[in-house]
Motif scaffolding. Structure first.
Motif, PDB file in Angstrom:
ATOM      1  N   HIS A  88       0.923  -1.135   0.034  1.00 47.58           N
ATOM      2  CA  HIS A  88       0.112  -0.133  -0.176  1.00 47.58           C
ATOM      3  C   HIS A  88       0.783   1.220  -0.046  1.00 47.58           C
ATOM      4  N   ILE A  89       0.908   2.118  -0.912  1.00 43.30           N
ATOM      5  CA  ILE A  89       1.554   3.227  -1.158  1.00 43.30           C
ATOM      6  C   ILE A  89       0.950   4.335  -1.764  1.00 43.30           C
ATOM      7  N   ALA A  90       1.293   5.783  -1.472  1.00 42.44           N
ATOM      8  CA  ALA A  90       0.585   6.966  -1.914  1.00 42.44           C
ATOM      9  C   ALA A  90       1.458   7.364  -3.015  1.00 42.44           C
ATOM     10  N   LEU A  91       0.574   7.965  -4.089  1.00 41.99           N
ATOM     11  CA  LEU A  91       1.372   8.522  -5.340  1.00 41.99           C
ATOM     12  C   LEU A  91       2.057   9.974  -4.768  1.00 41.99           C
ATOM     13  N   PRO A  92       3.501   9.940  -5.256  1.00 46.14           N
ATOM     14  CA  PRO A  92       4.074  11.158  -4.613  1.00 46.14           C
ATOM     15  C   PRO A  92       3.482  12.385  -5.361  1.00 46.14           C
ATOM     16  N   ALA A  93       3.932  13.610  -4.641  1.00 48.17           N
ATOM     17  CA  ALA A  93       3.576  14.820  -5.422  1.00 48.17           C
ATOM     18  C   ALA A  93       4.206  15.036  -6.696  1.00 48.17           C
ATOM     19  N   PRO A  94       3.377  15.884  -7.794  1.00 49.43           N
ATOM     20  CA  PRO A  94       2.188  16.497  -7.647  1.00 49.43           C
ATOM     21  C   PRO A  94       1.090  15.569  -8.105  1.00 49.43           C
ATOM     22  N   LYS A  95       1.158  14.287  -7.829  1.00 53.08           N
ATOM     23  CA  LYS A  95       0.033  13.349  -7.919  1.00 53.08           C
ATOM     24  C   LYS A  95      -0.635  13.491  -9.103  1.00 53.08           C
ATOM     25  N   ASP A  96      -0.023  13.858 -10.091  1.00 55.91           N
ATOM     26  CA  ASP A  96      -0.768  14.047 -11.630  1.00 55.91           C
ATOM     27  C   ASP A  96      -0.306  12.886 -12.542  1.00 55.91           C
ATOM     28  N   TRP A  97      -0.991  12.609 -13.807  1.00 60.23           N
ATOM     29  CA  TRP A  97      -0.791  11.333 -14.481  1.00 60.23           C
ATOM     30  C   TRP A  97       0.964  11.114 -14.914  1.00 60.23           C
ATOM     31  N   ARG A  98       1.575  12.070 -15.042  1.00 57.79           N
ATOM     32  CA  ARG A  98       3.149  11.960 -15.179  1.00 57.79           C
ATOM     33  C   ARG A  98       3.858  11.067 -14.310  1.00 57.79           C
ATOM     34  N   GLN A  99       3.400  11.733 -12.890  1.00 49.60           N
ATOM     35  CA  GLN A  99       3.951  11.237 -11.976  1.00 49.60           C
ATOM     36  C   GLN A  99       3.520   9.572 -11.773  1.00 49.60           C
ATOM     37  N   PHE A 100       2.302   9.260 -12.127  1.00 44.89           N
ATOM     38  CA  PHE A 100       1.840   7.914 -11.940  1.00 44.89           C
ATOM     39  C   PHE A 100       2.433   7.166 -13.073  1.00 44.89           C
ATOM     40  N   CYS A 101       2.753   7.419 -14.085  1.00 41.74           N
ATOM     41  CA  CYS A 101       3.470   6.763 -15.179  1.00 41.74           C
ATOM     42  C   CYS A 101       5.001   6.468 -14.762  1.00 41.74           C
ATOM     43  N   PRO A 117       5.251 -17.349  -4.915  1.00 43.34           N
ATOM     44  CA  PRO A 117       4.248 -17.053  -6.177  1.00 43.34           C
ATOM     45  C   PRO A 117       4.448 -16.026  -6.866  1.00 43.34           C
ATOM     46  N   MET A 118       4.822 -16.226  -8.185  1.00 41.48           N
ATOM     47  CA  MET A 118       5.406 -15.127  -9.123  1.00 41.48           C
ATOM     48  C   MET A 118       4.451 -13.769  -9.368  1.00 41.48           C
ATOM     49  N   TRP A 119       3.903 -13.194  -8.213  1.00 36.09           N
ATOM     50  CA  TRP A 119       2.924 -12.049  -8.533  1.00 36.09           C
ATOM     51  C   TRP A 119       2.985 -11.080  -7.374  1.00 36.09           C
ATOM     52  N   ASP A 120       2.682  -9.924  -7.584  1.00 38.15           N
ATOM     53  CA  ASP A 120       2.589  -8.922  -6.402  1.00 38.15           C
ATOM     54  C   ASP A 120       1.438  -7.912  -6.869  1.00 38.15           C
ATOM     55  N   MET A 121       0.929  -7.046  -5.949  1.00 34.62           N
ATOM     56  CA  MET A 121       0.108  -5.857  -6.191  1.00 34.62           C
ATOM     57  C   MET A 121       0.663  -4.713  -5.398  1.00 34.62           C
ATOM     58  N   HIS A 122       0.328  -3.615  -5.856  1.00 35.43           N
ATOM     59  CA  HIS A 122       0.529  -2.213  -5.418  1.00 35.43           C
ATOM     60  C   HIS A 122      -0.511  -1.436  -5.392  1.00 35.43           C
ATOM     61  N   VAL A 123      -1.168  -1.365  -4.179  1.00 41.58           N
ATOM     62  CA  VAL A 123      -2.611  -0.352  -4.143  1.00 41.58           C
ATOM     63  C   VAL A 123      -1.829   0.913  -3.738  1.00 41.58           C
ATOM     64  N   ILE A 124      -2.157   1.982  -4.897  1.00 44.39           N
ATOM     65  CA  ILE A 124      -1.729   3.184  -5.001  1.00 44.39           C
ATOM     66  C   ILE A 124      -2.865   4.175  -4.936  1.00 44.39           C
ATOM     67  N   GLU A 125      -2.839   4.907  -3.783  1.00 45.96           N
ATOM     68  CA  GLU A 125      -3.608   6.125  -3.246  1.00 45.96           C
ATOM     69  C   GLU A 125      -3.410   7.453  -3.757  1.00 45.96           C
ATOM     70  N   GLY A 126      -4.242   8.217  -4.097  1.00 46.51           N
ATOM     71  CA  GLY A 126      -4.121   9.746  -4.146  1.00 46.51           C
ATOM     72  C   GLY A 126      -3.655  10.289  -5.515  1.00 46.51           C
TER      73      GLY A 126
END
Length: 494
Positions: A88-101, A117-126
């Motif tokens: 579980h992580i938060a999208l860093p500032a400025p929390k826009d599409w470029r930062q998400f990519c 098991p060869m998988w994982d998940m990242h839940v990204i908020e913000g």
């Protein structure tokens, strides 16, 4: 116990420090549709812990056979804990599409732990400042080793993890883990499997020699000339080397653009009997040419795409939950043709011819024979030929990009009440095939995601803008074609 097939085992063997054979499924949700307007991480964790009981592939790890005598098995992990796979992580500032990519690319660049098991998940908020997304959206990045799943499998997993509107989630029965097999058991199975596969390969090959002789001979000659000799390649099929075909590195970049699916389908008016895949190839080809010109590195000739082809009999059943069953089709994108209508007509004709080859009995028989090759030979061949093949593919590319298309559901899906807004992906890169372009359709939108190395694409935002400009060009051409057809019908009626 599940055993990796020949194709799945070969993908597993391809893994190196630079060549990462996992992919990332990116899904974005609007949590304003959740009761109370907010979804907690512990609720998400509890949901996945329950749903994984109905999806054993998520609870199984790779177990190698002694001395690599056979393909690896997938066995239940006795130490499986859902918390070790979901972060579980938060999208860093400025929390826009470029930062998400940027964050998606960084996560894709990190290897998956193959001891679990060869998988994982990242839940990204913000995701608060992303254009066209409601404030407060969150994303789930699901990474999986490609030996476990292909595009068709991903569609099946999406159906299992989400529900349509008004359908409530029903938890599966409790999962009962199976004990890990002994080394003696796997060694005994390896000897039996290799004997059976060798017998099947010989019998199948002998039955099909009259039909396969010409195809196999031509294939062998082409491979020997292109890989083991420095012979001249036919100018008609030569692939120009571009920025996208340089040496591979550890880092990754990612960008994506979403388009109206009806507009994409409307572009088929430009070429008779064309498909959505043809439109995507035409759109991507125009964007790649624009980007290379903007970087003062225009291509010397038409660019080529390598397209994965689903070889399953029932392509849209959503029933696949494990493994790969794909072939590859190479297609010219005719990027040097400036008229988008003419370019799309040429692309449609090219893909029709390539599909005829894919449907030929000889191709299916060659794939069937390859699946029956003894696994000990597959493993040894992959380890021996991989370094040589990668070096050859980097100096002599076989395509400028991999372009895949995964059609998704066209009705809204919900995850614990949160509506899924976007479905796209970050794909694995292969030396010699250039960047990877993944097109995915969902609920009236088609999203094109581009994965690359930063040395190949130094300005991902510019590439996304080139995708938009290519889309606008095709929209204008299709509108002009419809107006021309309307005028012609009016004159005929008059």
């Amino acid at each position: 116990m599940l055993q990796l097939t020949g194709q799945d085992a070969a993908m597993f063997q391809l893994e190196t420090a630079a060549v990462k054979t996992h992919f990332t499924v990116v899904t974005i949700y609007d949590q304003s549709t959740v009761k109370g307007g907010k979804l907690g991480f512990q609720e998400i964790l509890s949901y996945f812990d329950k749903v994984m009981a109905g999806l054993p592939i998520f609870r199984r790890k790779v177990c190698g056979v002694p001395f690599n005598l056979d393909a690896p098995y997938l066995v239940d992990d006795p130490d499986f804990h859902i918390e070790s796979h979901i972060k579980h992580i938060a999208l860093p500032a400025p929390k826009d599409w470029r930062q998400f990519c940027i964050l998606c690319a960084q996560i894709q660049a990190t290897p998956i732990d193959n001891s679990k098991p060869m998988w994982d998940m990242h839940v990204i908020e913000g995701l608060d400042n992303c254009d066209d997304l409601p404030k407060g959206c969150f994303a789930i990045l699901t990474r999986m080793q490609h030996s476990l799943a292909d595009g068709d499998t991903v569609r099946g997993l999406l159906a299992a993890l989400h529900q349509p509107a008004g359908v409530s989630y029903e938890p599966p029965a409790n999962y009962e883990a199976q004990p890990e097999p002994s080394l003696l058991t796997m060694s005994r199975r390896a000897m039996v499997n290799n004997f059976k596969q060798g017998w099947k390969t010989e019998a199948s090959f002998l039955r099909k020699v009259p039909m396969l002789g010409k195809s196999l001979g031509k294939l062998a000659v082409n491979r020997i000339e292109s890989l083991f000799e420095d012979a001249e390649i036919d100018e008609q099929v030569a692939v120009p080397k571009t920025l996208f075909n340089g040496p591979m590195e550890y880092r990754r970049v990612f960008q994506a653009r979403a388009f109206d699916l009806d507009a994409i389908k409307g572009m088929r008016v430009l070429a008779e009997n064309s498909t959505v895949n043809d439109v995507v190839l035409t759109l991507v080809g125009g964007a790649l040419r624009r980007y290379l010109e903007s970087q003062n590195a225009p291509p010397s000739d038409h660019l080529f795409a390598m397209c994965p082809v689903n070889m399953r009999e029932d392509k849209f059943s959503n029933s696949s939950s494990f493994g790969n069953n794909i072939s590859l089709m190479r297609a010219c994108m005719f990027t040097e043709e400036s008229d988008p209508a003419v370019r799309m007509k040429l692309v449609a004709e090219e893909t029709r011819e390539s599909k005829k080859i894919q449907r030929a009995n000889s191709t299916k028989e060659m794939l069937a024979i390859s699946e029956n090759i003894p696994n000990v030979l597959v493993a040894a061949g992959a380890r021996a030929l991989l370094p040589f093949a990668l070096s050859k593919f980097e100096s002599r590319p076989i395509a400028n990009a991999v372009v895949s298309n995964v059609p998704g559901p066209q009705q809204p899906l919900y995850f614990l009440g949160a509506e899924m807004l976007i479905f796209t992906g970050v794909g694995p890169l292969v030396p010699g095939m250039g960047l990877l372009v993944a097109s995915t359709s969902y609920n009236g939108r088609l999203t094109i995601g581009v994965s690359a190395c930063p040395s190949w694409v130094s300005d991902p935002q510019q590439l996304a803008q080139c995708l938009q400009e290519s889309f606008d060009e095709l929209c204008a051409a299709s509108l002009a074609r419809r107006q021309q057809a309307t005028t012609g019908r009016a004159k005929a009626k008059s």
